[in-house]
Motif scaffolding. Structure first.
Motif, PDB file in Angstrom:
ATOM      1  N   VAL A  71      30.069 -10.272  -1.822  1.00 21.68           N
ATOM      2  CA  VAL A  71      31.312 -10.421  -2.583  1.00 21.68           C
ATOM      3  C   VAL A  71      30.985 -10.706  -4.039  1.00 21.68           C
ATOM      4  N   ASN A  72      30.236 -11.771  -4.271  1.00 22.91           N
ATOM      5  CA  ASN A  72      29.710 -12.097  -5.594  1.00 22.91           C
ATOM      6  C   ASN A  72      28.489 -12.982  -5.405  1.00 22.91           C
ATOM      7  N   SER A  73      27.974 -13.517  -6.499  1.00 25.64           N
ATOM      8  CA  SER A  73      26.730 -14.286  -6.430  1.00 25.64           C
ATOM      9  C   SER A  73      26.860 -15.567  -5.618  1.00 25.64           C
ATOM     10  N   LEU A  74      28.074 -16.043  -5.438  1.00 26.22           N
ATOM     11  CA  LEU A  74      28.283 -17.316  -4.746  1.00 26.22           C
ATOM     12  C   LEU A  74      28.878 -17.173  -3.356  1.00 26.22           C
ATOM     13  N   SER A  75      29.389 -16.012  -3.025  1.00 23.58           N
ATOM     14  CA  SER A  75      30.042 -15.868  -1.721  1.00 23.58           C
ATOM     15  C   SER A  75      29.731 -14.524  -1.078  1.00 23.58           C
ATOM     16  N   SER A  76      29.826 -14.504   0.242  1.00 22.53           N
ATOM     17  CA  SER A  76      29.593 -13.290   1.027  1.00 22.53           C
ATOM     18  C   SER A  76      30.437 -13.388   2.282  1.00 22.53           C
ATOM     19  N   ALA A  77      30.516 -12.282   3.024  1.00 27.12           N
ATOM     20  CA  ALA A  77      31.355 -12.265   4.226  1.00 27.12           C
ATOM     21  C   ALA A  77      30.728 -11.343   5.267  1.00 27.12           C
ATOM     22  N   PHE A  78      30.776 -11.769   6.523  1.00 21.70           N
ATOM     23  CA  PHE A  78      30.246 -10.952   7.616  1.00 21.70           C
ATOM     24  C   PHE A  78      31.184  -9.776   7.889  1.00 21.70           C
ATOM     25  N   ARG A  79      30.595  -8.614   8.132  1.00 21.42           N
ATOM     26  CA  ARG A  79      31.373  -7.423   8.456  1.00 21.42           C
ATOM     27  C   ARG A  79      30.777  -6.729   9.672  1.00 21.42           C
ATOM     28  N   ALA A  80      31.655  -6.201  10.511  1.00 23.03           N
ATOM     29  CA  ALA A  80      31.250  -5.348  11.628  1.00 23.03           C
ATOM     30  C   ALA A  80      32.090  -4.082  11.508  1.00 23.03           C
ATOM     31  N   GLU A  81      31.527  -3.038  10.918  1.00 25.73           N
ATOM     32  CA  GLU A  81      32.273  -1.813  10.614  1.00 25.73           C
ATOM     33  C   GLU A  81      31.905  -0.690  11.581  1.00 25.73           C
ATOM     34  N   LYS A  82      32.923  -0.037  12.111  1.00 29.42           N
ATOM     35  CA  LYS A  82      32.671   1.099  12.999  1.00 29.42           C
ATOM     36  C   LYS A  82      32.228   2.300  12.167  1.00 29.42           C
ATOM     37  N   MET A  83      31.059   2.825  12.495  1.00 29.45           N
ATOM     38  CA  MET A  83      30.517   3.981  11.787  1.00 29.45           C
ATOM     39  C   MET A  83      30.689   5.271  12.588  1.00 29.45           C
ATOM     40  N   LEU A  84      30.550   5.164  13.907  1.00 26.90           N
ATOM     41  CA  LEU A  84      30.706   6.328  14.769  1.00 26.90           C
ATOM     42  C   LEU A  84      31.516   5.943  15.993  1.00 26.90           C
ATOM     43  N   PRO A  85      32.469   6.758  16.408  1.00 24.88           N
ATOM     44  CA  PRO A  85      32.915   7.959  15.708  1.00 24.88           C
ATOM     45  C   PRO A  85      33.538   7.626  14.347  1.00 24.88           C
ATOM     46  N   ILE A  86      33.504   8.580  13.439  1.00 29.32           N
ATOM     47  CA  ILE A  86      34.042   8.376  12.093  1.00 29.32           C
ATOM     48  C   ILE A  86      35.560   8.245  12.193  1.00 29.32           C
ATOM     49  N   VAL A  87      36.068   7.122  11.722  1.00 32.74           N
ATOM     50  CA  VAL A  87      37.499   6.849  11.913  1.00 32.74           C
ATOM     51  C   VAL A  87      38.262   6.693  10.603  1.00 32.74           C
ATOM     52  N   ASP A  88      37.579   6.615   9.476  1.00 36.83           N
ATOM     53  CA  ASP A  88      38.288   6.326   8.230  1.00 36.83           C
ATOM     54  C   ASP A  88      38.512   7.546   7.341  1.00 36.83           C
ATOM     55  N   LEU A  89      38.416   8.743   7.922  1.00 38.80           N
ATOM     56  CA  LEU A  89      38.734   9.951   7.154  1.00 38.80           C
ATOM     57  C   LEU A  89      40.242  10.183   7.160  1.00 38.80           C
ATOM     58  N   ASP A  90      40.749  10.695   6.050  1.00 32.21           N
ATOM     59  CA  ASP A  90      42.186  10.942   5.927  1.00 32.21           C
ATOM     60  C   ASP A  90      42.516  12.338   6.453  1.00 32.21           C
ATOM     61  N   ILE A  91      42.301  12.534   7.748  1.00 30.21           N
ATOM     62  CA  ILE A  91      42.618  13.827   8.360  1.00 30.21           C
ATOM     63  C   ILE A  91      44.132  13.953   8.464  1.00 30.21           C
ATOM     64  N   GLY A  92      44.638  15.130   8.082  1.00 36.67           N
ATOM     65  CA  GLY A  92      46.085  15.323   8.136  1.00 36.67           C
ATOM     66  C   GLY A  92      46.778  14.723   6.942  1.00 36.67           C
ATOM     67  N   THR A  93      46.122  14.769   5.786  1.00 38.87           N
ATOM     68  CA  THR A  93      46.717  14.239   4.562  1.00 38.87           C
ATOM     69  C   THR A  93      47.704  15.242   3.994  1.00 38.87           C
ATOM     70  N   VAL A  94      48.127  15.021   2.775  1.00 41.47           N
ATOM     71  CA  VAL A  94      49.177  15.852   2.165  1.00 41.47           C
ATOM     72  C   VAL A  94      48.815  17.325   2.217  1.00 41.47           C
ATOM     73  N   GLU A  95      47.527  17.638   1.957  1.00 42.75           N
ATOM     74  CA  GLU A  95      47.138  19.053   1.944  1.00 42.75           C
ATOM     75  C   GLU A  95      47.396  19.705   3.302  1.00 42.75           C
ATOM     76  N   ALA A  96      47.057  18.989   4.392  1.00 46.92           N
ATOM     77  CA  ALA A  96      47.244  19.555   5.725  1.00 46.92           C
ATOM     78  C   ALA A  96      48.716  19.603   6.084  1.00 46.92           C
ATOM     79  N   LYS A  97      49.431  18.573   5.758  1.00 50.26           N
ATOM     80  CA  LYS A  97      50.827  18.489   6.161  1.00 50.26           C
ATOM     81  C   LYS A  97      51.694  19.530   5.445  1.00 50.26           C
ATOM     82  N   GLU A  98      51.331  19.854   4.235  1.00 52.98           N
ATOM     83  CA  GLU A  98      52.124  20.819   3.466  1.00 52.98           C
ATOM     84  C   GLU A  98      51.499  22.200   3.456  1.00 52.98           C
TER      85      GLU A  98
END
Length: 320
Positions: A205-232
Motif C-alpha cells: 500500500v505504502n511504506s508504512l502499511s500493507s495488506a494480504f491479498r488472495a486473488e483468483k488468477m485462473l480461470p480468468i474472471v476479471d475480463l470485461d467480456i460482453g462490454t459495450v462493443e459486444a453489446k452494441e
C-alpha cells in the motif's frame, strides 16, 4: 574500574555496533524499495493496457461467434447471454471457463527467503492457514505452490501439500526470472492439477502499511467480456491477423503470466517496505537503549567518584 562499569561499556559498544548494522540494512532496503516501486508502477501501466486490449478482443470475438451463429442481439437478450459458453472448446475456454466442480485449489504463496522483515512472513502464513482450514470444511484439497524459503519450510514442516516450490527469487525480480514459475503454475492448471489458482501475497500500500491479498488468477474472471462493443455489435478498431481467436489463444496465457508476475513484484515491494520499517524501528530502539545505558553509566561513574571523594575526605579527617 568496577565490573559493573566495564559491563555497561561493553553493552553500549555492542548496541552501537548493532545499530550500525540495522541502519545499513535500512538503507539497503530503502534502495531496493525504490527500485521495485518504480518497476511496479511501470508494470501496472502495462498490465492495465494489456487488460483493456484483451477485454476488447474478447468482446470482438463474442460478436464474431454470435454473428456466425446468426444470433440476433437485442436489448432484451443482451444480459442473458453466457459469454463464456460462446467460445466452446479450446485454450480460450480453458483459460476463462470455470470448472464444473472445484475439487482442489492451487495457492501460489509468496513469502520471503529471510527474516528481519517484521510481520511480513508471519502474516501471509497465518492467513494461508485460515484459508486451508476453510477448504477442509468445504471438502476441497489445498495445493500449495510456495515462493520463498520461509513459507516452504513452514508448509513442509506442517505436512501440507506442497506441489511446487521456488526459493531464491531476486530482490528486484524480472519477468524473465519469474517466467518458469508462472508458466508452471498455468501448466498445472491446464493439466488439471487443481481447478482454480489463487495468488496469495502481501500487497504494497505504502511504506508504512500493507495488506494480504488472495486473488483468483485462473480461470480468468476479471475480463470485461460482453462490454459495450459486444453489446452494441460495434466493429473493434483493430486489425488482427490471422484472426482474433488465434491471437487470444496466445494472448490469454500471456495475460495470466503478467497478472501473476505483477503479484510477485508487488509482494517483493511490500517485503522491502516491511524490512525498511523493521530496520528503522530496530535502529531507533538501539539508539534509545544506548541513551539509557549511557545515563546508567554516567550515574554509576558519578556514584563511584562521590564514594572516592568521601573516602579521601574521611581519611584526611582521621589524620587530623
Amino acid at each position: 574500574m568496577p565490573a559493573s562499569l566495564l559491563e555497561l561499556k561493553k553493552r553500549i559498544a555492542s548496541v552501537k555496533q548493532t545499530s550500525k548494522i540495522t541502519e545499513a540494512m535500512h538503507m539497503v532496503s530503502a534502495a531496493k524499495l525504490n527500485q521495485t516501486e518504480k518497476r511496479d508502477k511501470g508494470y501496472q501501466e502495462y498490465n492495465q493496457l494489456l487488460h483493456q486490449t484483451v477485454s476488447r478482443l474478447m468482446s470482438a470475438s463474442v460478436v464474431n461467434h454470435l454473428n456466425k451463429a446468426n444470433y440476433k442481439l437485442t436489448q432484451d437478450n443482451i444480459d442473458s447471454i453466457d459469454y463464456i459458453d460462446v467460445f466452446g472448446m479450446g485454450i480460450i475456454s480453458d483459460m476463462i471457463k470455470p470448472r464444473k466442480e472445484v475439487r482442489s485449489v492451487g495457492y501460489l504463496v509468496v513469502t520471503g527467503d529471510r527474516g528481519l522483515v517484521g510481520s511480513y512472513n508471519s502474516s501471509v502464513i497465518k492467513q494461508m492457514m485460515s484459508i486451508i482450514e476453510d477448504d477442509k470444511v468445504q471438502g476441497r484439497e489445498s495445493k500449495i505452490l510456495s515462493i520463498g524459503s520461509v513459507g516452504s519450510q513452514f508448509f513442509k514442516k506442517n505436512n501440507l501439500n506442497v506441489v511446487y516450490e521456488k526459493n531464491g527469487v531476486s530482490d528486484v525480480p524480472t519477468f524473465k526470472e519469474t517466467l518458469p514459475i508462472v508458466s508452471t503454475a498455468i501448466k498445472m492448471y491446464l493439466n488439471g492439477v487443481y481447478d482454480e489458482l489463487y495468488v496469495c501475497y502481501t500487497h504494497h500500500v505504502n511504506s508504512l502499511s500493507s495488506a494480504f491479498r488472495a486473488e483468483k488468477m485462473l480461470p480468468i474472471v476479471d475480463l470485461d467480456i460482453g462490454t459495450v462493443e459486444a453489446k452494441e455489435s460495434k466493429k473493434i478498431e483493430f486489425e488482427v491477423a490471422p484472426d482474433i481467436d488465434s491471437v487470444l489463444a496466445t494472448l490469454l496465457p500471456q495475460f495470466a503470466r503478467a497478472e501473476i508476475y505483477g503479484a510477485i513484484l508487488d509482494a517483493k515491494t511490500a517485503e522491502h517496505a516491511s524490512s525498511m520499517t523493521a530496520m528503522k524501528s530496530a535502529t531507533d530502539n538501539a539508539k534509545d537503549l544506548v541513551s539509557s545505558l549511557s545515563l546508567q553509566l554516567n550515574r554509576a561513574r558519578q556514584a563511584q567518584i562521590t564514594t572516592e571523594l568521601t573516602e579521601i575526605v574521611s581519611g584526611a579527617n582521621a589524620l587530623e
